[in-house]
Design an enzyme around this catalytic site. Structure first.
Site, PDB file in Angstrom:
ATOM      1  N   TYR A  17      98.765  78.310   2.782  1.00 46.41           N
ATOM      2  CA  TYR A  17      98.231  77.614   3.818  1.00 46.41           C
ATOM      3  C   TYR A  17      98.885  78.427   5.279  1.00 46.41           C
ATOM      4  O   TYR A  17      99.979  78.084   5.674  1.00 46.41           O
ATOM      5  CB  TYR A  17      98.611  76.267   4.052  1.00 46.41           C
ATOM      6  CG  TYR A  17      98.089  75.198   3.027  1.00 46.41           C
ATOM      7  CD1 TYR A  17      96.922  75.539   2.489  1.00 46.41           C
ATOM      8  CD2 TYR A  17      98.709  73.930   2.908  1.00 46.41           C
ATOM      9  CE1 TYR A  17      96.273  74.584   1.650  1.00 46.41           C
ATOM     10  CE2 TYR A  17      98.151  72.988   2.208  1.00 46.41           C
ATOM     11  CZ  TYR A  17      96.930  73.418   1.671  1.00 46.41           C
ATOM     12  OH  TYR A  17      96.283  72.396   0.652  1.00 46.41           O
ATOM     13  N   PHE A  45      91.153  65.360   1.949  1.00 48.42           N
ATOM     14  CA  PHE A  45      90.011  64.832   2.785  1.00 48.42           C
ATOM     15  C   PHE A  45      89.705  63.489   2.943  1.00 48.42           C
ATOM     16  O   PHE A  45      88.645  63.098   3.182  1.00 48.42           O
ATOM     17  CB  PHE A  45      88.623  65.709   2.270  1.00 48.42           C
ATOM     18  CG  PHE A  45      88.964  67.150   2.217  1.00 48.42           C
ATOM     19  CD1 PHE A  45      89.825  67.899   3.068  1.00 48.42           C
ATOM     20  CD2 PHE A  45      87.908  68.129   1.447  1.00 48.42           C
ATOM     21  CE1 PHE A  45      89.788  69.245   2.866  1.00 48.42           C
ATOM     22  CE2 PHE A  45      88.191  69.538   1.487  1.00 48.42           C
ATOM     23  CZ  PHE A  45      89.068  70.122   2.195  1.00 48.42           C
ATOM     24  N   GLY A  79      86.610  63.545   5.094  1.00 48.65           N
ATOM     25  CA  GLY A  79      85.530  63.217   4.205  1.00 48.65           C
ATOM     26  C   GLY A  79      84.613  64.426   4.082  1.00 48.65           C
ATOM     27  O   GLY A  79      85.008  65.461   3.569  1.00 48.65           O
TER      28      GLY A  79
END
Ligand code: NAP
Length: 288
Positions: A65, A211, A215
């Site tokens: 990340y 998520f 989503g």
């Protein structure tokens, strides 16, 4: 003051965490990886410190990340070390990005050690609380999980989890070593992994969806919300993100959420969802 503890607690191996945690991927840029603009460093550090102030004691991260100038692990180290004893940092290994940010060839099982060591260096720790093996193209998880189990035996890793797994892969991993969590994509508008969520409940291990807020937008910002989410949000004077989080938390005591944000205001809103309760009728409407 809202607190992540309002969502109750669950266990990650021998650690106890509040069920509302934090995902560090969005700290590095306006979009994950090199796709967006790197975040302001002080803001990202403020988000992490505010999260801990609000009771968050479970932070999800990875060495891969990073944006052009920000690394999630480095930000966590700068913001939170010396680390509170009750803070559980969960990292993941499997995917690899080179210094330019391009996805690189994934290591075989023996290569996971180097990636665990990279996380140790960046986080400034001698032991990683939990390490998830994030699957890739190779469907055979057993040798990877076995490699992590060796690092548990050596004391470099506390517990093993798996990410992006099918039911069969979960069982294959469990046949090799104790698995304390599963991190899979799952949200109100992308809820096809219910079988894995339920299996984790039967086993008493944590199911940690990612998520939850974004989503279907996945690595993008949340898009147009389903009608039911908007309706319930209006009924409860809550935001769509809060309804998404509350719905997810209500699916089982073993379900832990890790919403990611680079904004203190969004963080506070997300933590406040720990205390939001949906009626059975609202749950049914949202689940439909
Ligand atoms: N195992 C895996 O393969 C995997 C894959 C992806 C992610 N993860 C982990 O899961 C965590 C969660 O995933 P994520 O961070 O991508 O997705 P997410 O938490 O579902 O959504 C993040 C997105 O929603 C926005 N957002 C957050 N809170 C909001 C709010 N209250 N109101 C409006 N917008 C809001 C964020 O933008 P702002 O920053 O502007 O708030 C960002 O665009 C990651 O941080 C990472 O730790 C794991």
């Amino acid at each position: 003051m809202p607190s992540s503890a309002d969502a109750g607690t669950w266990r990650l191996g021998d650690r106890t965490v509040t069920r509302l945690g934090f995902g560090a991927m969005r700290l590095t840029g306006t979009r994950p990886f090199h796709a967006g603009v790197p975040r302001d460093r002080d803001t990202s550090i403020a988000v992490l410190r505010r999260a801990v102030e609000l009771g968050v004691d479970h932070v999800d991260t990875a060495a891969f990340y990073f944006s052009r100038t920000r690394s999630a692990n480095e930000l966590i180290n700068a913001a939170l070390s010396p680390y509170p004893g009750d803070l559980t940092i969960v990292t993941k290994v499997g995917p690899v990005r080179d210094v330019h940010g391009d996805w690189a060839e994934r290591p075989g099982p023996d290569g996971l050690r180097g990636h665990v060591e990279e996380n140790l260096r960046q986080l400034g720790r001698d032991r990683l609380d939990v390490v998830n093996f994030r699957t890739g193209d190779d469907p055979d998880v057993a040798p990877y999980v076995a490699a992590l189990a060796e690092l548990v035996a050596e004391g470099l890793v506390g517990h093993v989890g798996v990410s992006a797994v099918t039911l069969d892969q979960l069982e294959a991993a469990r046949a090799v070593t104790e698995v304390v969590c599963v991190q899979n994509r799952f949200s109100i508008d992308s809820a096809d992994d219910l079988a894995v969520l339920r299996r984790c409940g039967e086993l008493g291990i944590a199911f940690v969806p990612f998520f939850t807020v974004a989503g279907r937008a996945r690595q993008g910002a949340p898009g147009e919300e389903p009608e039911a989410v908007l309706e319930v949000a209006a009924e409860l004077d809550a935001t769509p993100a809060q309804v998404r989080l509350a719905w997810t938390l209500a699916l089982g005591e073993h379900v832990l959420v890790i919403p990611g944000t680079g904004s203190v205001a969004h963080l506070e809103e997300n933590v406040a969802a720990a205390g939001l309760r949906l009626s059975a009728e609202q749950m049914a409407r949202l689940s439909a």
